[in-house]
Scaffold this motif. Structure first.
Motif, PDB file in Angstrom:
ATOM      1  N   ASN A 193      -8.012   5.738  -4.498  1.00 27.22           N
ATOM      2  CA  ASN A 193      -7.501   6.254  -5.775  1.00 27.22           C
ATOM      3  C   ASN A 193      -6.987   5.171  -6.718  1.00 27.22           C
ATOM      4  O   ASN A 193      -6.348   5.476  -7.726  1.00 27.22           O
ATOM      5  N   GLY A 194      -7.229   3.894  -6.381  1.00 30.57           N
ATOM      6  CA  GLY A 194      -6.831   2.828  -7.292  1.00 30.57           C
ATOM      7  C   GLY A 194      -5.437   2.308  -7.004  1.00 30.57           C
ATOM      8  O   GLY A 194      -5.031   2.175  -5.853  1.00 30.57           O
ATOM      9  N   CYS A 195      -4.669   2.024  -8.069  1.00 25.72           N
ATOM     10  CA  CYS A 195      -3.342   1.431  -7.850  1.00 25.72           C
ATOM     11  C   CYS A 195      -2.388   1.808  -8.974  1.00 25.72           C
ATOM     12  O   CYS A 195      -2.785   2.290 -10.031  1.00 25.72           O
ATOM     13  N   ARG A 196      -1.103   1.598  -8.702  1.00 32.47           N
ATOM     14  CA  ARG A 196      -0.055   1.791  -9.706  1.00 32.47           C
ATOM     15  C   ARG A 196       0.652   0.459  -9.921  1.00 32.47           C
ATOM     16  O   ARG A 196       0.775  -0.329  -8.984  1.00 32.47           O
ATOM     17  N   TYR A 197       1.111   0.240 -11.151  1.00 33.30           N
ATOM     18  CA  TYR A 197       1.794  -1.026 -11.451  1.00 33.30           C
ATOM     19  C   TYR A 197       3.145  -0.755 -12.108  1.00 33.30           C
ATOM     20  O   TYR A 197       3.314   0.221 -12.853  1.00 33.30           O
ATOM     21  N   TYR A 198       4.103  -1.612 -11.810  1.00 30.27           N
ATOM     22  CA  TYR A 198       5.458  -1.486 -12.337  1.00 30.27           C
ATOM     23  C   TYR A 198       5.927  -2.871 -12.779  1.00 30.27           C
ATOM     24  O   TYR A 198       5.911  -3.807 -11.978  1.00 30.27           O
ATOM     25  N   THR A 199       6.313  -3.004 -14.051  1.00 31.47           N
ATOM     26  CA  THR A 199       6.920  -4.253 -14.512  1.00 31.47           C
ATOM     27  C   THR A 199       8.251  -3.896 -15.166  1.00 31.47           C
ATOM     28  O   THR A 199       8.620  -2.721 -15.226  1.00 31.47           O
ATOM     29  N   LYS A 200       8.959  -4.900 -15.699  1.00 35.34           N
ATOM     30  CA  LYS A 200      10.226  -4.607 -16.378  1.00 35.34           C
ATOM     31  C   LYS A 200       9.988  -3.738 -17.610  1.00 35.34           C
ATOM     32  O   LYS A 200      10.841  -2.963 -18.005  1.00 35.34           O
ATOM     33  N   PHE A 205       6.800  -1.939 -18.510  1.00 34.44           N
ATOM     34  CA  PHE A 205       5.877  -0.804 -18.482  1.00 34.44           C
ATOM     35  C   PHE A 205       5.412  -0.479 -17.066  1.00 34.44           C
ATOM     36  O   PHE A 205       5.579  -1.275 -16.145  1.00 34.44           O
ATOM     37  N   LYS A 206       4.851   0.717 -16.938  1.00 40.68           N
ATOM     38  CA  LYS A 206       4.283   1.116 -15.645  1.00 40.68           C
ATOM     39  C   LYS A 206       3.101   2.039 -15.910  1.00 40.68           C
ATOM     40  O   LYS A 206       3.002   2.650 -16.990  1.00 40.68           O
ATOM     41  N   GLY A 207       2.207   2.139 -14.932  1.00 37.95           N
ATOM     42  CA  GLY A 207       1.047   2.994 -15.127  1.00 37.95           C
ATOM     43  C   GLY A 207       0.154   3.007 -13.899  1.00 37.95           C
ATOM     44  O   GLY A 207       0.544   2.526 -12.826  1.00 37.95           O
ATOM     45  N   ARG A 208      -1.049   3.547 -14.082  1.00 38.07           N
ATOM     46  CA  ARG A 208      -1.987   3.694 -12.972  1.00 38.07           C
ATOM     47  C   ARG A 208      -3.367   3.240 -13.427  1.00 38.07           C
ATOM     48  O   ARG A 208      -3.743   3.411 -14.578  1.00 38.07           O
ATOM     49  N   VAL A 209      -4.121   2.628 -12.507  1.00 35.69           N
ATOM     50  CA  VAL A 209      -5.500   2.246 -12.799  1.00 35.69           C
ATOM     51  C   VAL A 209      -6.385   2.886 -11.728  1.00 35.69           C
ATOM     52  O   VAL A 209      -6.116   2.748 -10.529  1.00 35.69           O
ATOM     53  N   ASN A 210      -7.410   3.601 -12.158  1.00 35.49           N
ATOM     54  CA  ASN A 210      -8.249   4.344 -11.218  1.00 35.49           C
ATOM     55  C   ASN A 210      -9.093   3.452 -10.318  1.00 35.49           C
ATOM     56  O   ASN A 210      -9.446   2.334 -10.685  1.00 35.49           O
ATOM     57  N   LEU A 250      -6.448  -5.411 -13.044  1.00 39.26           N
ATOM     58  CA  LEU A 250      -6.298  -4.477 -11.922  1.00 39.26           C
ATOM     59  C   LEU A 250      -7.557  -3.643 -11.709  1.00 39.26           C
ATOM     60  O   LEU A 250      -7.914  -3.338 -10.574  1.00 39.26           O
ATOM     61  N   LEU A 251      -8.245  -3.306 -12.795  1.00 39.63           N
ATOM     62  CA  LEU A 251      -9.509  -2.580 -12.673  1.00 39.63           C
ATOM     63  C   LEU A 251     -10.522  -3.453 -11.918  1.00 39.63           C
ATOM     64  O   LEU A 251     -11.221  -2.987 -11.007  1.00 39.63           O
ATOM     65  N   PHE A 252     -10.574  -4.725 -12.304  1.00 36.33           N
ATOM     66  CA  PHE A 252     -11.480  -5.667 -11.642  1.00 36.33           C
ATOM     67  C   PHE A 252     -11.100  -5.831 -10.161  1.00 36.33           C
ATOM     68  O   PHE A 252     -11.957  -5.837  -9.272  1.00 36.33           O
ATOM     69  N   ALA A 253      -9.788  -5.900  -9.897  1.00 38.75           N
ATOM     70  CA  ALA A 253      -9.295  -6.027  -8.512  1.00 38.75           C
ATOM     71  C   ALA A 253      -9.637  -4.769  -7.702  1.00 38.75           C
ATOM     72  O   ALA A 253     -10.017  -4.854  -6.528  1.00 38.75           O
ATOM     73  N   ASN A 254      -9.514  -3.588  -8.336  1.00 37.66           N
ATOM     74  CA  ASN A 254      -9.903  -2.337  -7.667  1.00 37.66           C
ATOM     75  C   ASN A 254     -11.381  -2.362  -7.287  1.00 37.66           C
ATOM     76  O   ASN A 254     -11.766  -1.915  -6.199  1.00 37.66           O
ATOM     77  N   ALA A 255     -12.212  -2.875  -8.199  1.00 38.26           N
ATOM     78  CA  ALA A 255     -13.649  -2.960  -7.931  1.00 38.26           C
ATOM     79  C   ALA A 255     -13.909  -3.888  -6.743  1.00 38.26           C
ATOM     80  O   ALA A 255     -14.699  -3.574  -5.846  1.00 38.26           O
ATOM     81  N   SER A 296       0.856  -1.189   0.000  1.00 40.68           N
ATOM     82  CA  SER A 296       0.000   0.000   0.000  1.00 40.68           C
ATOM     83  C   SER A 296       0.892   1.239   0.000  1.00 40.68           C
ATOM     84  O   SER A 296       2.084   1.161   0.309  1.00 40.68           O
ATOM     85  N   ASP A 297       0.310   2.395  -0.339  1.00 41.68           N
ATOM     86  CA  ASP A 297       1.088   3.644  -0.323  1.00 41.68           C
ATOM     87  C   ASP A 297       1.676   3.898   1.076  1.00 41.68           C
ATOM     88  O   ASP A 297       2.829   4.324   1.205  1.00 41.68           O
ATOM     89  N   ASP A 298       0.903   3.610   2.131  1.00 43.57           N
ATOM     90  CA  ASP A 298       1.409   3.776   3.508  1.00 43.57           C
ATOM     91  C   ASP A 298       2.623   2.891   3.760  1.00 43.57           C
ATOM     92  O   ASP A 298       3.573   3.289   4.446  1.00 43.57           O
ATOM     93  N   GLU A 299       2.569   1.664   3.227  1.00 44.87           N
ATOM     94  CA  GLU A 299       3.679   0.725   3.433  1.00 44.87           C
ATOM     95  C   GLU A 299       4.927   1.162   2.676  1.00 44.87           C
ATOM     96  O   GLU A 299       6.046   0.997   3.172  1.00 44.87           O
ATOM     97  N   VAL A 300       4.738   1.737   1.492  1.00 42.59           N
ATOM     98  CA  VAL A 300       5.879   2.284   0.738  1.00 42.59           C
ATOM     99  C   VAL A 300       6.559   3.359   1.588  1.00 42.59           C
ATOM    100  O   VAL A 300       7.777   3.386   1.741  1.00 42.59           O
ATOM    101  N   GLU A 301       5.733   4.236   2.162  1.00 42.62           N
ATOM    102  CA  GLU A 301       6.250   5.305   3.010  1.00 42.62           C
ATOM    103  C   GLU A 301       7.026   4.738   4.196  1.00 42.62           C
ATOM    104  O   GLU A 301       8.111   5.199   4.540  1.00 42.62           O
TER     105      GLU A 301
END
Length: 327
Positions: A238-245, A247-252, A293-298, A202-207
């Protein structure tokens, strides 16, 4: 167990299962709470139930007390369609309890009763290794790393899974009150960091882990390891962000009326792991990854609209309905 889940790839969750006592009224301290609702919990068990509820094939490995709460939890897993062969009962130790305070926004604080609880006493010799080895994905947290003998059992299961070519999924699920100190938590959580194929924080855990700003890409990337297939940061509503070797991006995320955030991350993880188990190419296909990820966000969002982690887990139809309405 339905036929489809028996045939679909097995996802094994390892770790703690406990009872959360949640106040019947939000925004009140534990001391001022009058009544508590008994809610089954424990992140790895929540993930197993999330997978089963979505029609997947899930098993749980862990230990509970040979007491009423322990048997209640084991029966609940069965009732939710989770394979419970890997559950052990401890004659001497009790099932863990957690008292949870709900703030008015549904965020929470924990007070634990584990001294020591049954989950901490799982031994390597009690592991159902055949279950671990036949899994497509082996999922775990960090609470099982805090004390022996459970830590050794965790390491042994991870090693067996890795050798059998099973995908390793790690959601550290930081619970600071359970660790001797914040530094011990950081060190313990990072001690197995590089062995996972997939990590969700989670964002808190990153912090907490980086002591930096979780919204900055370079801070998140300081947690990246080249063994990873995917790193996900969840940003609550606010959804999630993803990082792979590649590509990276955000899903609302989705806007819902939040009552209790307990189990939201587990609902998200269960949903996503099911997608990975059914299509391992998802890490290389950005469109498929974003859909999953959209489905997981839902799924994560829906699980916050009710009290307790397991009772609020959605099925496929509920998640599809939320996505459709949001469009």
């Amino acid at each position: 167990m339905s036929n489809n889940s028996a045939k679909s790839p097995l996802i094994v969750s390892f770790g703690e299962m406990l009872i959360d006592f949640v106040p019947d009224v939000a925004g009140v301290s534990l001391a001022d709470s009058y009544a508590f609702i008994k809610a089954p919990g424990g992140a790895p068990a929540n993930v197993a139930c999330a997978i089963a509820k979505l029609g997947g094939n899930a098993a749980f490995i862990g230990k509970v007390g040979d007491d009423e709460f322990g048997h209640m939890l084991a029966n609940l897993l069965k009732k939710n369609g989770v394979n419970s062969e890997g559950i052990c009962f401890d004659k001497d130790a009790r099932t863990a309890l957690a008292f949870v305070t709900l703030k008015t926004d549904g965020q929470r604080e924990f007070m634990f009763y584990r001294n020591p609880s049954a989950d901490m006493l799982l031994k390597e010799s009690e592991l159902k290794m055949d279950l671990v080895k036949q899994a497509k994905i082996f999922h775990y947290g960090s609470i099982s790393l805090i004390s022996e003998p459970c830590k050794s059992a965790h390491m042994a299961a991870m090693k067996a899974a890795k050798q059998a070519g099973v995908l390793l999924s790690y959601d550290p699920n930081v619970r600071l009150p359970l660790w001797p100190s914040p530094d011990a938590a950081r060190d313990g959580i990072k001690s197995i960091w590089n062995q996972a194929d997939f990590v969700k924080v989670s964002d808190d855990e990153v912090e907490f882990l980086t002591k930096g700003d979780a919204q900055k890409d370079e801070v998140v990337m300081s947690l990246w390891n080249d063994n990873f297939k995917l790193l996900i940061v969840t940003d609550g509503p606010n959804g999630c962000r993803y990082y792979t070797k590649k590509f990276k991006g955000r899903v609302n995320g989705f806007k819902v009326k939040t009552v209790d955030t307990t189990g939201a991350g587990d609902s998200f993880v269960g949903s996503f792991l099911l997608a990975v188990a059914n299509d391992p190419n998802i890490f290389d296909d950005e469109k498929k990854l974003k859909d999953a990820l959209l489905f997981a966000n839902a799924c994560g969002a829906i699980s916050t609209t009710q009290k307790g982690a397991i009772p609020s887990l959605p099925d496929k139809a509920q998640a599809e309905k939320l996505i459709k309405e949001a469009k």
